[in-house]
Scaffold this active site. Structure first.
Site, PDB file in Angstrom:
ATOM      1  N   HIS A  70      -7.649  -5.283   0.176  1.00 34.51           N
ATOM      2  CA  HIS A  70      -6.409  -4.601   0.539  1.00 34.51           C
ATOM      3  C   HIS A  70      -5.622  -5.311   1.645  1.00 34.51           C
ATOM      4  O   HIS A  70      -4.404  -5.461   1.552  1.00 34.51           O
ATOM      5  CB  HIS A  70      -6.738  -3.175   0.974  1.00 34.51           C
ATOM      6  CG  HIS A  70      -5.608  -2.213   0.838  1.00 34.51           C
ATOM      7  ND1 HIS A  70      -5.141  -1.767  -0.382  1.00 34.51           N
ATOM      8  CD2 HIS A  70      -4.836  -1.585   1.774  1.00 34.51           C
ATOM      9  CE1 HIS A  70      -4.155  -0.915  -0.202  1.00 34.51           C
ATOM     10  NE2 HIS A  70      -3.948  -0.786   1.105  1.00 34.51           N
ATOM     11  N   ASP A 106     -10.281  -4.881  -3.885  1.00 32.58           N
ATOM     12  CA  ASP A 106      -9.563  -3.855  -3.130  1.00 32.58           C
ATOM     13  C   ASP A 106     -10.258  -2.498  -3.275  1.00 32.58           C
ATOM     14  O   ASP A 106     -10.407  -1.989  -4.388  1.00 32.58           O
ATOM     15  CB  ASP A 106      -8.124  -3.768  -3.628  1.00 32.58           C
ATOM     16  CG  ASP A 106      -7.203  -3.062  -2.664  1.00 32.58           C
ATOM     17  OD1 ASP A 106      -7.663  -2.142  -1.967  1.00 32.58           O
ATOM     18  OD2 ASP A 106      -6.017  -3.439  -2.604  1.00 32.58           O
ATOM     19  N   SER A 112       0.820  -1.206   0.000  1.00 30.73           N
ATOM     20  CA  SER A 112       0.000   0.000   0.000  1.00 30.73           C
ATOM     21  C   SER A 112       0.864   1.271   0.000  1.00 30.73           C
ATOM     22  O   SER A 112       1.584   1.547  -0.954  1.00 30.73           O
ATOM     23  CB  SER A 112      -0.945  -0.052   1.197  1.00 30.73           C
ATOM     24  OG  SER A 112      -1.854   1.022   1.198  1.00 30.73           O
TER      25      SER A 112
END
Length: 417
Positions: A392, A359, A188
């Site tokens: 995610h 995600d 991320s």
């Protein structure tokens, strides 16, 4: 256009006054606030170090290191130099790997499953020299050569500073310790600072290869309900105006603002904000989630969140926008913030990108925009994995990530050894 700019400038202030009733000193109970009251319990109890709390207890040797950045932040850095089953004294020269976590978490987020399922341990057991970094402001990196976290100036940074100072300091330190080029794994936020670093010509002579899990570069299509509402209504600017330099979900003011969003937006599932923010993660079990919330979420700077919201609202990847042309000129020597040009990333850096179909932060459309920019990358140096069912958090917390993702990471490293 001038009138529109003026209205945009006053939007955060207007919203601030609208939200004043929701910013009490004490947070009262709310049916939508279960996440805020139930999970925000981090008391920074792991000040003894990640080695003690999460690594040595599983039979691995671990070293605590401190790295000081050019602007004075003292970063906690942990090293797992050998696997659990290795014989003492028999140690070949190993390839170093730096792991960089995402925003609002710290290095503990890599250790929420059983040892055989956690990526740092998998790497160590497969012969890698593992270095685990911690972003400034998190549990193991709340130190500075002259500033205290209670000082607003301690929080005067965004991911621009992580690109300019933190990653270079970490790479220089690990390079000096190992005298080798470095493999990098980011998740991320950790992918964003790597991509922008490479685009600026930083680290490119020190990096051996880079793994980007749930890569973030563009955010215009993110679907996270809470994030979209907050960015559209300038909640980041509101929190900045309130005077909160440190964004900490435990603070009553922040809890109250989140509660107000939940109460006024029934589409946000505030009973499960992890999935509401990250997307419907497929493969987390209850034990994993409990371990995760033992140490997370973590603090970041409010200015950093403003920067993320600017990226969402503006649809381009730039350095922090100070809004006033005079301020931008003072910082950058130009009226608008400079853009990060990802097409400048050297085409010969081995890259492995793994992204998920569910995600909500690293949306498929935004990742495909990134991949389109990388279309001229050397074909034998770019590997891409798409996992339809992953969201995610699955990339670092899923109980099946070892078989779905990490075995491919090991294979990628092996191919580019």
């Amino acid at each position: 256009m001038a009138f529109l700019s003026l209205m945009i400038s006053f939007a955060p202030l207007t919203l601030y006054f609208l939200l004043l009733p929701f910013v009490p000193h004490q947070v009262h109970a709310s049916s939508h606030a279960s996440f805020v009251t139930k999970y925000v319990t981090n008391d920074y109890s792991n000040v003894g170090g990640l080695c003690v709390s999460s690594i040595i207890v599983h039979g691995y040797k671990c070293q605590e290191h401190m790295v000081t950045t050019e602007d004075g932040y003292i970063l906690g850095l942990q090293r797992i130099q050998e696997g659990r089953a290795e014989v003492n004294g028999i140690r070949a020269k190993k390839q170093p790997v730096i792991l960089q976590h995402g925003v609002l978490v710290d290095s503990n987020s890599w250790f929420v499953n059983a040892p055989k399922q956690n990526l740092p341990f998998i790497l160590a057991d497969n012969g890698y020299d593992v270095w685990i970094s911690n972003t400034r402001g998190t549990t193991f990196t709340r130190r500075h050569v002259s500033l205290d976290p209670s000082n607003r100036e301690f929080w005067n940074w965004t991911w621009d500073e992580l690109v300019a100072h933190d990653l270079p300091a970490l790479f220089d330190y690990v390079s000096k310790e190992t005298r080798q080029k470095i493999n990098y794994i980011g998740h991320s936020h950790g992918t964003l600072i790597a991509l922008t670093s490479f685009s600026e010509g930083k680290l490119v002579n020190q990096v051996k290869s880079a793994v980007l899990l749930s890569p973030v570069a563009y955010l215009s299509h993110m679907t996270t309900e809470l994030g979209v509402v907050a960015a559209r209504y300038f909640l980041d600017e509101v929190i900045h105006l309130i005077g909160l330099a440190e964004f900490d979900l435990r603070l009553p003011q922040v809890k109250a603002i989140i509660r107000s969003l939940c109460d006024s937006n029934p589409g946000i599932n505030c009973y499960d904000l992890l999935n509401a923010i990250t997307g419907p993660n497929c493969c987390l079990n209850s034990t994993t989630v409990t371990r995760f919330f033992k140490n997370e979420p973590q603090s970041t700077s409010t200015k950093n969140l403003v920067h993320f919201a600017q990226t969402f609202r503006n649809g381009v990847l730039t350095k922090f926008d100070y809004v006033l042309p005079s301020e931008n000129y003072r910082h950058y020597g130009q009226l608008f913030p400079p853009r990060y040009t990802l097409s400048n990333i050297p085409h010969n850096i081995p890259l492995f990108l793994s992204y998920g179909g569910k995600d909500a932060l690293s949306d498929v459309t935004d990742v495909q925009k990134l991949l389109d920019i990388l279309k001229f990358h050397d074909a034998d140096k770019l590997s891409v994995q798409f996992i339809k069912e992953y969201a995610h958090a699955d990339f670092i917390m899923a109980i099946n990530a070892k078989d779905i993702v990490y075995k491919h990471v090991l294979s990628f490293f092996s191919r580019h050894a």
